[in-house]
Design a protein around this motif. Structure first.
Motif, PDB file in Angstrom:
ATOM      1  N   ASP A 136       0.764  -1.387  -0.215  1.00  0.00           N
ATOM      2  CA  ASP A 136       0.104   0.089  -0.295  1.00  0.00           C
ATOM      3  C   ASP A 136       0.994   1.154   0.382  1.00  0.00           C
ATOM      4  OD1 ASP A 136      -2.283   1.361   0.275  1.00  0.00           O
ATOM      5  OD2 ASP A 136      -2.630   1.231   2.225  1.00  0.00           O
ATOM      6  N   TYR A 169       3.960   0.702   2.459  1.00  0.00           N
ATOM      7  CA  TYR A 169       4.120  -0.551   3.435  1.00  0.00           C
ATOM      8  C   TYR A 169       3.967  -2.110   3.030  1.00  0.00           C
ATOM      9  CZ  TYR A 169       0.048  -0.282   4.690  1.00  0.00           C
ATOM     10  OH  TYR A 169      -1.822  -0.232   4.397  1.00  0.00           O
ATOM     11  N   GLU A 209     -10.677   3.237   3.097  1.00  0.00           N
ATOM     12  CA  GLU A 209      -9.681   4.265   2.246  1.00  0.00           C
ATOM     13  C   GLU A 209      -9.953   4.671   0.611  1.00  0.00           C
ATOM     14  OE1 GLU A 209      -5.488   3.431   4.256  1.00  0.00           O
ATOM     15  OE2 GLU A 209      -5.927   5.037   5.620  1.00  0.00           O
ATOM     16  N   GLU A 211      -9.332   3.712  -2.743  1.00  0.00           N
ATOM     17  CA  GLU A 211      -7.755   3.283  -3.606  1.00  0.00           C
ATOM     18  C   GLU A 211      -8.275   3.183  -4.791  1.00  0.00           C
ATOM     19  OE1 GLU A 211      -4.213   1.717  -1.341  1.00  0.00           O
ATOM     20  OE2 GLU A 211      -5.945   2.603   0.932  1.00  0.00           O
ATOM     21  N   ASP A 243      -9.414  -0.160   1.832  1.00  0.00           N
ATOM     22  CA  ASP A 243      -8.649  -0.477   2.871  1.00  0.00           C
ATOM     23  C   ASP A 243      -9.015  -0.396   4.265  1.00  0.00           C
ATOM     24  OD1 ASP A 243      -5.580  -0.556   3.413  1.00  0.00           O
ATOM     25  OD2 ASP A 243      -4.653   0.825   3.180  1.00  0.00           O
ATOM     26  N   GLY A 358      -2.835   4.116  -1.578  1.00  0.00           N
ATOM     27  CA  GLY A 358      -2.686   4.955  -0.887  1.00  0.00           C
ATOM     28  C   GLY A 358      -4.207   6.316  -0.881  1.00  0.00           C
TER      29      GLY A 358
HETATM   30 MN    MN Z   1      -4.122   2.305   2.718  1.00  0.00          MN
END
Ligand code: MN
Length: 426
Positions: A136, A169, A209, A211, A243, A358
């Motif tokens: 991610d 990450y 999230e 994305e 996410d 992200g």
């Molecule tokens: Mn994320």
């Protein structure tokens, strides 16, 4: 080769105006019915074209595909994708031909048509790929600035490395699920700022999230790198990606090594993988990058995508409300730069890997891609049509994300990724 993205192309299948899946799209997915078992398919209008059936009727004959029909009966697209870009392109080309309004081959063969087409509402969609690896990123400058402003220092919202490195990450693949899968609220450690010690229990700050993820279509060997100018050749296609994030767990655990259990209890992907080829007409330049990136990340031209995104929230028994409208074009770091950076140390990438963008936030407050930002860390709760308010997600809430590109009367849609929050385990 014909231009498969030509706005003038029409299909003999009735496609409703506003459909995500016109003949110019032809995304790949994996579906299942009790009668057919598991099949690879292509979305067209309200239907799925069953590629195994298409191959059994001989419609792929003469394409010189190194494909065994078995590749279309697998539980993921990985084997198909691994056959390589010339094969995906030949299959998409042939499918486009078969569905064109003036091609009678399938249209006028009633037996074949009945076998090859299934209504989407009659199939169960599966997770389209079996990712070996999932990363991610954190590539929206608006998102990183918002989070840095809220949690650290508005004057220095971006950390010094942010404009030099596509920050990311490594996540987990074991909890990546297809749209429609319920998400259980995680238990974990959280500590209020004024509390002396942490406690263990259900997250009180469950978030989404917004994305977009890309699927790797061509891997590399240990030690190999991917030049940024060739990075897009390693990408098969894109999906929507939620996410799910537990903010209270995250803020306690993330120092000093970054996200861990606050992120890996569940991530949802949309079932249709839209190919990079179908998205070609929607390329746009990304934001200006200042400072200029280091040479291995420098890439001129149009490497962002004008992809409209929206998020809705549906409370239990209530009406669906749009709470965010954003666009993938805002991303500071492009997919090509993310992938080139990822491979720059020689760590292999593998077919089917997922690389998520992200959180995709825009500049306006209604374009923020997470509840954390939309309600500005709880200071501006969202009001839903039923009058109820939300700082974070409640049990029973359903989050749905949709995305589409649109130009010259052609809409290339992604379908949706949806998930409902279940109460935490006792
Ligand atoms: Mn994320």
């Amino acid at each position: 080769m014909a231009n498969l993205n030509d706005p003038a192309l029409r299909s003999w299948i009735d496609i409703a105006p506003g459909s995500d899946f016109p003949i110019q799209n032809l995304p790949f997915g994996v579906f299942e019915t009790d009668e057919r078992g598991t099949r690879v398919g292509v979305a067209i209008g309200d239907y799925v074209l069953d590629l195994y059936a298409v191959s059994q009727f001989g419609f792929f004959r003469g394409l010189d595909l190194p494909t065994e029909p078995k590749v279309f009966r697998r539980r993921s697209l990985n084997r198909f994708i691994a056959l390589g870009r010339p094969v995906w392109r030949a299959v998409r080309q042939r499918v486009s031909e078969l569905l064109r309004h003036d091609n009678p081959e399938l249209r006028d063969n009633e037996e074949a048509m009945r076998s090859c087409l299934v209504r989407q509402r009659e199939v169960r969609m599966l997770r389209p790929v079996k990712p070996q690896n999932y990363t991610d990123f954190y590539s929206s400058i608006e998102h990183a600035t918002n989070v840095g402003t809220m949690f650290r220092d508005p004057a220095n919202a971006l950390l010094p490395n942010w404009k030099w490195i596509p920050i990311g990450y490594h996540g987990r693949t074991s909890s990546i699920v297809v749209s429609g899968t319920d998400i259980r609220r995680p238990n974990g450690q959280r500590k209020a700022p004024d509390a002396a010690v942490p406690t263990f229990g259900p997250s009180q700050q469950l978030d989404f999230e917004l994305e977009v993820a890309f699927v790797v279509g061509q891997g590399t060997a240990l030690g190999d790198t991917v030049p940024v100018a060739q990075a897009e050749e390693h990408i098969f296609g894109l999906t929507l990606f939620n996410d799910w994030s537990a903010r209270d767990l995250q803020s306690w655990e993330y120092v000093p090594l970054g996200p861990f259990l606050a992120k890996n209890f569940g991530s949802s992907i949309s079932p249709w993988v839209v190919t990079l080829d179908a998205l070609e007409p929607f390329r746009v330049a990304g934001p200006a990058q200042d400072p200029e990136p280091l040479p291995y990340l420098q890439l001129a031209g149009q490497h962002n995508l004008d992809l409209n995104l929206e998020v809705t929230l549906t409370p239990p028994g209530g009406a669906e409300a749009t709470i965010c409208r954003s666009n993938f074009k805002y991303m500071y770091w492009s997919m090509a730069q993310q992938l080139a950076h990822h491979a720059s140390n020689g760590c292999p990438i593998e077919v089917g890997d997922l690389y998520a963008s992200g959180t995709i936030s825009g500049q306006r407050p209604d374009s923020y891609g997470s509840m954390l930002e939309l309600n500005w860390r709880g200071t501006k709760p969202l009001t839903l049509p039923d009058g109820s308010q939300r700082k974070f997600l409640q049990d029973g809430d359903t989050v749905t994300m949709r995305g589409y590109c649109e130009k010259n009367g052609v809409r290339i849609g992604f379908g949706e990724v949806r998930g409902t929050v279940l109460p935490a385990a006792q």
